[in-house]
Design an enzyme around this catalytic site. Sequence first.
Site, mmCIF file in Angstrom:
data_model
loop_
_atom_site.group_PDB
_atom_site.id
_atom_site.type_symbol
_atom_site.label_atom_id
_atom_site.label_comp_id
_atom_site.label_asym_id
_atom_site.label_seq_id
_atom_site.Cartn_x
_atom_site.Cartn_y
_atom_site.Cartn_z
ATOM 1 N N HIS A 33 -2.637 8.969 -5.022
ATOM 2 C CA HIS A 33 -1.445 8.119 -5.152
ATOM 3 C C HIS A 33 -0.470 8.710 -6.153
ATOM 4 O O HIS A 33 -0.886 9.342 -7.131
ATOM 5 C CB HIS A 33 -1.824 6.686 -5.524
ATOM 6 N N ASP A 37 1.937 6.729 -7.645
ATOM 7 C CA ASP A 37 2.407 5.725 -8.609
ATOM 8 C C ASP A 37 1.481 5.658 -9.821
ATOM 9 O O ASP A 37 0.326 6.091 -9.775
ATOM 10 C CB ASP A 37 2.547 4.340 -7.955
ATOM 11 N N ASP A 58 -4.673 9.723 -14.042
ATOM 12 C CA ASP A 58 -4.700 8.763 -12.923
ATOM 13 C C ASP A 58 -3.344 8.738 -12.233
ATOM 14 O O ASP A 58 -2.524 7.901 -12.539
ATOM 15 C CB ASP A 58 -5.075 7.375 -13.459
ATOM 16 N N GLU A 113 -0.464 2.259 -5.013
ATOM 17 C CA GLU A 113 -1.925 2.109 -5.077
ATOM 18 C C GLU A 113 -2.287 1.107 -6.162
ATOM 19 O O GLU A 113 -3.131 0.230 -5.981
ATOM 20 C CB GLU A 113 -2.594 3.460 -5.389
ATOM 21 N N GLU A 114 -1.610 1.254 -7.311
ATOM 22 C CA GLU A 114 -1.982 0.463 -8.488
ATOM 23 C C GLU A 114 -1.750 -1.035 -8.285
ATOM 24 O O GLU A 114 -2.353 -1.851 -8.968
ATOM 25 C CB GLU A 114 -1.187 0.940 -9.719
ATOM 26 N N GLU A 145 -9.447 10.445 -7.462
ATOM 27 C CA GLU A 145 -9.386 9.565 -8.644
ATOM 28 C C GLU A 145 -10.279 10.150 -9.747
ATOM 29 O O GLU A 145 -11.230 10.882 -9.457
ATOM 30 C CB GLU A 145 -9.884 8.163 -8.277
HETATM 31 ZN ZN LIG Z 1 -5.744 5.884 -9.605
#
Ligand SMILES: [Zn+2]
Length: 379
Positions: A70, A72, A102, A134-135, A162
């Site tokens: 991701h 974001d 992350d 995603e978050e 991740e």
């Molecule tokens: Zn993540």
Amino acid sequence: MQDTLTILERLCAFDTTSHKTNLECIEYCRQLLSSAGFDVTILPNAEGSKANLHAVTGPKERPALVLAGHTDVVPVGGQQWTSDPFKLTQKDGKLFARGAVDMKGFLAVALSLATTWATEARDRSLHLVLTYDEETGCFGAREISGYLRKVIPANSICIVGEPTDMRPIVAHKGILGLRATVEGSEGHAATIATKSNAIHFASELVQYLLGKSQYYSAMSSKNTYATPKSTIQVGLIHGGQARNMIAKRCELEFEFRHLPEDSSDVFLTELNAFMTSDLLPRMTGNQEDASIQIETLSNVPAFRVTENSECLRVLKERLGPVEIGCWDGVTEAGYYADAGLDTIICGPGSISQAHQPNEYIAARALEDCSKLLRCLALH
Ligand SMILES: [Zn+2]
């Protein structure tokens, strides 16, 4: 070849906090991948404010390697940072920035690998999947999952990078987030015997949820989650106006964080049955138009590795003796598994750094990840 650090520096400079756009970041990745010979497809969201990206190179019909992540990041507001969170800062072998671990670190490794793919792995195909939001609930992955099913051969190996300290994560829980809105009667508190109080009925719903929670916690489970049970939690309640008025409306928000084996569909079906056959008839006894509505706020699928996963076999072979784990948190992996991909979560850096002020990734972790992916790619 663009080196990983240069790419990471650029990625971190884009403020892609989930509530903002990621389009500039996606455009940077598009340019990088296009000039490396990839076919790039940008898939914008309905408002055109954000986008997913899919890129592919090499023969398209054979099972491939898919690297997914991701774009974001979580907000920095309210956190004490000692350096600019959107400027990659190096100190003592650590790289500090929002998203460093992350998970722009992994994206930088993947993009760097992509820049040399056409010359190093001419006859093999590589897919990159970059997502938004995603978050806040894996909304980008949910959107792109159906498209991926069409464009990526089944059984392709997918690594969701991740931060797992390069430990393969083979399962995680899903989250079903719901809001219940209970509507009852208005009136003077003295008339409650003949009215329907929304808070009273909402609290019966809470009791039902606590009962369900006990049911799940009594089930045996043999796995390596921090909490190896499905859990239910009511996180918000809002209702009523004054002590001497009957509460007409009450809202609850709650979550069902479920193991892959505890279906969210079954949970929802049973919840609906309780409401329509038990709660609602009693509510409408005193107030004909009383109602209770359930809205789904998020529904991220749980993830479990496919049986006899080739991806897991290959990773174990490359990583040597390594602990295999399960996560209590969610990722986009369930959506990639739904798209038919043989998926594992495995990426550089520690989850304990994620979402923290002064988030960092060790430069060494990026090198190790880079070596592993290169190895996977070429052999
Ligand atoms: Zn993540």
